[in-house]
Scaffold this active site. Structure first.
Site, PDB file in Angstrom:
ATOM      1  N   GLN A 230       0.839  -1.189   0.000  1.00  0.00           N
ATOM      2  CA  GLN A 230       0.000   0.000   0.000  1.00  0.00           C
ATOM      3  C   GLN A 230       0.883   1.250   0.000  1.00  0.00           C
ATOM      4  O   GLN A 230       1.890   1.316   0.705  1.00  0.00           O
ATOM      5  CB  GLN A 230      -0.920   0.004   1.219  1.00  0.00           C
ATOM      6  CG  GLN A 230      -1.959  -1.103   1.225  1.00  0.00           C
ATOM      7  CD  GLN A 230      -3.081  -0.875   0.216  1.00  0.00           C
ATOM      8  OE1 GLN A 230      -3.102   0.109  -0.519  1.00  0.00           O
ATOM      9  NE2 GLN A 230      -4.010  -1.812   0.165  1.00  0.00           N
ATOM     10  N   TYR A 259      -4.897 -12.532  -3.784  1.00  0.00           N
ATOM     11  CA  TYR A 259      -4.222 -11.322  -4.258  1.00  0.00           C
ATOM     12  C   TYR A 259      -3.404 -10.709  -3.112  1.00  0.00           C
ATOM     13  O   TYR A 259      -3.485  -9.509  -2.830  1.00  0.00           O
ATOM     14  CB  TYR A 259      -5.231 -10.292  -4.777  1.00  0.00           C
ATOM     15  CG  TYR A 259      -6.294 -10.839  -5.704  1.00  0.00           C
ATOM     16  CD1 TYR A 259      -6.057 -10.998  -7.060  1.00  0.00           C
ATOM     17  CD2 TYR A 259      -7.550 -11.192  -5.215  1.00  0.00           C
ATOM     18  CE1 TYR A 259      -7.038 -11.497  -7.905  1.00  0.00           C
ATOM     19  CE2 TYR A 259      -8.536 -11.695  -6.055  1.00  0.00           C
ATOM     20  CZ  TYR A 259      -8.270 -11.841  -7.389  1.00  0.00           C
ATOM     21  OH  TYR A 259      -9.255 -12.336  -8.224  1.00  0.00           O
ATOM     22  N   GLU A 280      -0.683 -15.530  -4.390  1.00  0.00           N
ATOM     23  CA  GLU A 280      -0.127 -14.424  -5.164  1.00  0.00           C
ATOM     24  C   GLU A 280       0.478 -14.937  -6.465  1.00  0.00           C
ATOM     25  O   GLU A 280       1.238 -15.914  -6.471  1.00  0.00           O
ATOM     26  CB  GLU A 280       0.949 -13.693  -4.352  1.00  0.00           C
ATOM     27  CG  GLU A 280       1.668 -12.584  -5.095  1.00  0.00           C
ATOM     28  CD  GLU A 280       0.718 -11.545  -5.693  1.00  0.00           C
ATOM     29  OE1 GLU A 280       0.926 -11.176  -6.861  1.00  0.00           O
ATOM     30  OE2 GLU A 280      -0.226 -11.123  -5.005  1.00  0.00           O
ATOM     31  N   ASP A 328      -8.175  -8.816  -1.859  1.00  0.00           N
ATOM     32  CA  ASP A 328      -7.807  -7.417  -2.070  1.00  0.00           C
ATOM     33  C   ASP A 328      -7.235  -7.306  -3.479  1.00  0.00           C
ATOM     34  O   ASP A 328      -6.025  -7.189  -3.674  1.00  0.00           O
ATOM     35  CB  ASP A 328      -6.776  -6.993  -1.016  1.00  0.00           C
ATOM     36  CG  ASP A 328      -6.451  -5.509  -1.085  1.00  0.00           C
ATOM     37  OD1 ASP A 328      -6.998  -4.808  -1.954  1.00  0.00           O
ATOM     38  OD2 ASP A 328      -5.625  -5.051  -0.270  1.00  0.00           O
ATOM     39  N   CYS A 355     -10.152  -1.066  -3.960  1.00  0.00           N
ATOM     40  CA  CYS A 355      -9.724   0.316  -4.197  1.00  0.00           C
ATOM     41  C   CYS A 355     -10.558   0.979  -5.289  1.00  0.00           C
ATOM     42  O   CYS A 355     -10.268   2.110  -5.683  1.00  0.00           O
ATOM     43  CB  CYS A 355      -8.243   0.363  -4.562  1.00  0.00           C
ATOM     44  SG  CYS A 355      -7.837  -0.465  -6.115  1.00  0.00           S
TER      45      CYS A 355
END
Length: 404
Positions: A230, A259, A280, A328, A355
């Site tokens: 982030q 993710y 991932e 995410d 997001c």
């Protein structure tokens, strides 16, 4: 609106009235809410989330950022040499590859901005060969700077467009004299003809470990050039803390974290659940996640190098027992196949961190159609002045709720 801090009301009130007055905003396009006060842009974002997400569930007040300037810990810039020999740097103008020359940026980490500007000055002074995108020739092409707020470590990646950087030593020596705060310096070779910042084939170490270390919620995270973390450290801690609080774990859950990047979400959640597996696809991030697990001595977390949707489909075929799915994804959201796999697995709870409100609303509709009811959403402001906003949504498996 919630504050990231409970005290310092004078400071917070002042930050509400901060106005983004960047003169390059119209060309750059990075700050969608330039010209407004922070309060105005936060209110506009909250209104947007309410419009898109309130048809599915209650939307809590926005958790605003109490320090909305100079927060971005990952900064990159392109270089260009003008006909008069002057070297400029900056972001690309919206929808083009024309560089917007800027002396400073209101959302970039100040140290990162200073390093980038000094690289342009050095390149001009030392007559460094600057990469020409149209002809595909030249050396110094871009720069990437990553900073770690908790440790103060700084990574600089010089991206070149050829196999050789003839004035590498003098350039890097001069840069390190100007910025002794740099803890690792790398060179990436990128001969690609697309918009990718890094070449993805070879990174050469000039100085340092090749990565930086940051700390989130008491855990250390190794961050390499390619890794996702982030971009707002302070608000990332609030985002993860709020997600854990809203999820209301019992401590007995078996979880999947899709993710997961370098594992910041996975390892932050690990203390609250029985076990958690991060998934991932990016190999560099996956390797960092493994290193981060060892670094923090977390025994109930593991990682899988795989596409999130494909991995979930494999679990569904194996009839695996999963209590909670955390995801995410990028602003593109997740996939219909991922959501279908969730239905097959039947977790009691889903924690969705997004997001992008538009793709979140799209995915929530599909989750609801598959039997997962959103029951609370909370926006968290990680990206002041931009069009992005993180939102946490907790979904409950309707069939299991009825049984209980």
């Amino acid at each position: 609106m919630k504050s990231g801090k409970e005290s310092g009301s004078e400071k917070l009130a002042g930050n509400f009235n901060v106005r983004n007055t960047c003169p390059a905003a119209k060309k750059c396009g990075g700050c969608s809410y330039a010209g407004r006060t922070y309060l105005e842009q936060a209110a506009a974002k909250y209104k947007k989330v309410q419009r898109l997400i309130s048809p599915f569930c209650d939307v809590m007040h926005i958790y605003y950022c109490d320090d909305p300037l100079f927060y971005r810990n990952k900064v990159h810039s392109a270089f260009k040499k003008l006909r008069n020999g002057h070297v400029i740097c900056g972001p690309y103008e919206t929808g083009s590859h024309r560089i917007v020359e800027v002396d400073s940026c209101l959302i970039e980490n100040k140290t990162a901005s200073a390093i980038i500007r000094d690289c342009a000055v050095l390149a001009e002074k030392l007559k460094i060969s600057i990469y020409d995108e149209r002809r595909g020739v030249g050396e110094l092409r871009r720069i990437l700077v990553r900073t770690a707020d908790a440790t103060g470590e700084v990574m600089v990646v010089l991206i070149i467009g050829s196999n050789v950087f003839r004035k590498k030593k003098i350039f890097t020596d001069e840069l390190l004299k100007l910025h002794p705060e740099i803890t690792t310096l790398l060179i990436d070779i990128n001969k690609r003809h697309d918009s990718m910042i890094l070449g993805g084939t070879e990174i050469r170490k000039v100085m340092g470990k090749g990565y930086i270390t940051d700390i989130i919620l008491g855990k250390k995270f190794r961050v390499s050039p390619e890794s996702f973390m982030q971009s707002n450290h302070k608000m990332a801690e609030i985002l993860y803390s709020e997600a854990i609080r809203l999820a209301d774990f019992t401590g007995n859950e078996v979880c999947i974290d899709a993710y997961c990047g370098t594992g910041s979400t996975t390892l932050s959640f690990a203390d609250s659940v029985k076990s958690i597996t991060g998934v991932e696809l990016n190999e560099h991030a996956y390797r960092d996640a493994l290193a981060n697990t060892s670094l923090n001595k977390v025994e109930n977390a593991s990682f899988v190098h795989a596409d999130a949707t494909e991995y979930m489909e494999r679990l569904a075929k194996q009839d695996a027992k999963i209590d909670c799915v955390i995801l995410d994804p990028t602003r593109l959201g997740t996939t219909s196949k991922f959501i279908s796999a969730c239905k097959e697995l039947g977790p009691s709870k889903i924690v969705y961190i997004s997001c992008c409100p538009e793709t979140l609303a799209r995915d929530l509709k599909e989750f609801r159609d598959k039997g997962f009811e959103p029951f609370i959403a909370e926006p968290v402001e990680l990206f002041p002045w931009t069009d992005k906003l993180e939102t946490i949504v907790i979904l409950s498996n309707i069939s299991k709720t009825r049984k209980s």
